[in-house]
Design a protein around this motif. Structure first.
Motif, PDB file in Angstrom:
ATOM      1  N   ALA A  33       2.052   3.233   1.502  1.00 35.86           N
ATOM      2  CA  ALA A  33       1.466   2.125   0.748  1.00 35.86           C
ATOM      3  C   ALA A  33       0.222   1.560   1.410  1.00 35.86           C
ATOM      4  CB  ALA A  33       2.498   1.013   0.549  1.00 35.86           C
ATOM      5  N   VAL A  34       0.139   1.639   2.753  1.00 34.87           N
ATOM      6  CA  VAL A  34      -1.042   1.112   3.445  1.00 34.87           C
ATOM      7  C   VAL A  34      -1.949   2.220   3.961  1.00 34.87           C
ATOM      8  CG1 VAL A  34       0.174  -1.001   4.111  1.00 34.87           C
ATOM      9  CG2 VAL A  34       0.097   0.923   5.710  1.00 34.87           C
ATOM     10  N   LEU A  35      -1.465   3.467   3.929  1.00 36.13           N
ATOM     11  CA  LEU A  35      -2.275   4.573   4.430  1.00 36.13           C
ATOM     12  C   LEU A  35      -3.139   5.214   3.356  1.00 36.13           C
ATOM     13  CD1 LEU A  35       0.265   6.380   6.780  1.00 36.13           C
ATOM     14  CD2 LEU A  35      -1.780   5.123   7.463  1.00 36.13           C
ATOM     15  N   GLY A  36      -2.837   4.943   2.094  1.00 38.59           N
ATOM     16  CA  GLY A  36      -3.652   5.577   1.060  1.00 38.59           C
ATOM     17  C   GLY A  36      -3.049   5.563  -0.324  1.00 38.59           C
ATOM     18  N   GLY A  37      -1.819   5.092  -0.458  1.00 45.80           N
ATOM     19  CA  GLY A  37      -1.231   5.003  -1.786  1.00 45.80           C
ATOM     20  C   GLY A  37       0.088   5.744  -1.877  1.00 45.80           C
ATOM     21  N   LEU A  38       0.959   5.260  -2.765  1.00 47.66           N
ATOM     22  CA  LEU A  38       2.294   5.811  -2.927  1.00 47.66           C
ATOM     23  C   LEU A  38       2.275   7.031  -3.839  1.00 47.66           C
ATOM     24  CD1 LEU A  38       4.225   2.461  -3.470  1.00 47.66           C
ATOM     25  CD2 LEU A  38       4.359   3.915  -1.443  1.00 47.66           C
ATOM     26  N   ALA A  39       2.928   8.099  -3.403  1.00 51.24           N
ATOM     27  CA  ALA A  39       3.178   9.257  -4.253  1.00 51.24           C
ATOM     28  C   ALA A  39       4.477   9.011  -5.025  1.00 51.24           C
ATOM     29  CB  ALA A  39       3.282  10.510  -3.400  1.00 51.24           C
ATOM     30  N   VAL A  80       5.696   3.737  13.529  1.00 51.26           N
ATOM     31  CA  VAL A  80       5.818   2.627  12.572  1.00 51.26           C
ATOM     32  C   VAL A  80       4.927   1.461  12.986  1.00 51.26           C
ATOM     33  CG1 VAL A  80       7.385   0.856  11.688  1.00 51.26           C
ATOM     34  CG2 VAL A  80       8.131   3.244  11.794  1.00 51.26           C
ATOM     35  N   LEU A  81       5.005   1.061  14.238  1.00 45.47           N
ATOM     36  CA  LEU A  81       4.232  -0.100  14.689  1.00 45.47           C
ATOM     37  C   LEU A  81       2.738   0.182  14.644  1.00 45.47           C
ATOM     38  CD1 LEU A  81       6.332  -1.487  17.686  1.00 45.47           C
ATOM     39  CD2 LEU A  81       6.580  -1.892  15.238  1.00 45.47           C
ATOM     40  N   THR A  82       2.350   1.417  14.936  1.00 47.13           N
ATOM     41  CA  THR A  82       0.933   1.772  14.866  1.00 47.13           C
ATOM     42  C   THR A  82       0.421   1.637  13.433  1.00 47.13           C
ATOM     43  OG1 THR A  82       1.112   3.277  16.749  1.00 47.13           O
ATOM     44  CG2 THR A  82      -0.734   3.629  15.253  1.00 47.13           C
ATOM     45  N   VAL A  83       1.200   2.096  12.466  1.00 45.16           N
ATOM     46  CA  VAL A  83       0.784   1.977  11.068  1.00 45.16           C
ATOM     47  C   VAL A  83       0.815   0.519  10.606  1.00 45.16           C
ATOM     48  CG1 VAL A  83       1.311   2.666   8.694  1.00 45.16           C
ATOM     49  CG2 VAL A  83       1.505   4.330  10.545  1.00 45.16           C
ATOM     50  N   VAL A  84       1.806  -0.227  11.053  1.00 51.09           N
ATOM     51  CA  VAL A  84       1.870  -1.653  10.709  1.00 51.09           C
ATOM     52  C   VAL A  84       0.622  -2.374  11.202  1.00 51.09           C
ATOM     53  CG1 VAL A  84       3.040  -3.829  11.240  1.00 51.09           C
ATOM     54  CG2 VAL A  84       4.376  -1.827  10.565  1.00 51.09           C
ATOM     55  N   LEU A  85       0.234  -2.120  12.441  1.00 58.70           N
ATOM     56  CA  LEU A  85      -0.941  -2.787  13.002  1.00 58.70           C
ATOM     57  C   LEU A  85      -2.224  -2.351  12.291  1.00 58.70           C
ATOM     58  CD1 LEU A  85       0.082  -2.581  16.743  1.00 58.70           C
ATOM     59  CD2 LEU A  85      -0.324  -4.699  15.471  1.00 58.70           C
ATOM     60  N   ALA A  86      -2.334  -1.057  12.000  1.00 56.37           N
ATOM     61  CA  ALA A  86      -3.533  -0.566  11.320  1.00 56.37           C
ATOM     62  C   ALA A  86      -3.602  -1.045   9.880  1.00 56.37           C
ATOM     63  CB  ALA A  86      -3.563   0.966  11.360  1.00 56.37           C
ATOM     64  N   GLY A  87      -2.451  -1.080   9.213  1.00 57.24           N
ATOM     65  CA  GLY A  87      -2.427  -1.504   7.814  1.00 57.24           C
ATOM     66  C   GLY A  87      -2.663  -2.994   7.648  1.00 57.24           C
ATOM     67  N   ASP A  88      -2.171  -3.792   8.630  1.00 59.35           N
ATOM     68  CA  ASP A  88      -2.404  -5.241   8.634  1.00 59.35           C
ATOM     69  C   ASP A  88      -2.082  -5.860   7.274  1.00 59.35           C
ATOM     70  OD1 ASP A  88      -3.093  -7.682   9.678  1.00 59.35           O
ATOM     71  OD2 ASP A  88      -5.256  -7.416   9.414  1.00 59.35           O
TER      72      ASP A  88
END
Length: 253
Positions: A28-34, A122-130
């Motif tokens: 959802a924060v990396l580029g969209g839900l498939a 998970v935490l890396t994506v959480v921080l990047a997605g903000d």
């Protein structure tokens, strides 16, 4: 009310004053839900959940989450802030719900705290997605994860992943592509974006199975996917090639 709102409300109602923040992550924060993407949510708490709260979260998620064309799988991870800040490896997760665990939760005990290497990702994506769903920006609660620990987290799950190759071929191939991409680029990408990167770096004979897995991910649900016998025969050679590349990068890290 949609599933994400239901999940956020459930976490808020069950955890109460011990909740520090709730965050969206994953596709959802990396580029969209498939079509078959999980709704990935992280909750950060002040202290570990008690038995009542664990059971209440499981009961609520069994109602909210699913694997149908109209109901997405929800993956909820709960961490105690003091277990991940200051950062150390392996991190301890307090609670994890995912649809692959549904049968276990319906007949057994709720999830318990334990080492969870995947939290590095998970935490890396959480921080990047903000993307806070409740609470402050994630950087106020979480520390960044060193690249070396991203590498460790990425490769530690491979043996367990390979055990599911026959039953969950699409997901295993795409996850291996993501591991390879993360080690090579330092970035965590969506499964389809990782597959695009990997296909550009694979020899032609190892591209078709990953291309098929990518197309399934983008166009259909798990119950609708089909693998021809010809493609099935190419899966193991593809996996062996990718594992060799991952091992080479791991040794360089």
């Amino acid at each position: 009310m949609d599933q994400l709102e239901q999940t956020v409300d459930l976490v808020h109602d069950v955890v109460g004053q011990e909740l520090l923040g709730t965050y969206l992550h994953g596709s959802a924060v990396l580029g969209g839900l498939a079509p078959a993407s999980d709704l990935d949510v992280l909750a950060v708490t002040r202290r570990s959940l008690d038995e009542r709260k664990r059971r209440a979260l499981v009961e609520g998620l069994l109602e909210i989450s699913g694997l149908t064309p109209t109901v997405r799988p929800v993956e909820l991870t709960v961490v105690v802030q003091s277990e991940v800040r200051p950062w150390r490896f392996p991190p301890i997760g307090d609670f994890l719900y995912g649809e692959w665990l549904r049968d276990e939760f319906q007949t057994g005990e709720p999830p318990r705290p334990g080492p969870m290497p995947d939290l590095a990702l998970v935490l890396t994506v959480v921080l990047a997605g903000d993307h806070p769903l409740a609470g402050p920006p994630p950087a106020e609660l979480l520390d960044p994860v060193p690249h070396a620990d991203l590498v460790r987290a990425s490769v530690e799950g491979i043996p367990e992943l390979l055990a599911d190759l026959d039953d969950d071929t699409r997901n295993v191939l795409l996850t291996l592509a993501r591991v390879w991409t993360t080690l090579a680029t330092g970035e965590i990408r969506t499964k389809d974006a990782a597959a695009d990167w990997a296909m550009a770096h694979l020899p032609p004979e190892h591209r078709p199975v990953l291309e098929h897995a990518r197309n399934l991910y983008l166009t259909c649900h798990y119950q609708d996917e089909v693998w021809s016998e010809g493609l099935k025969a190419q899966v193991r050679p593809h996996v062996d090639d990718v594992l060799t590349r991952i091992d080479h990068l791991r040794q360089q890290a």
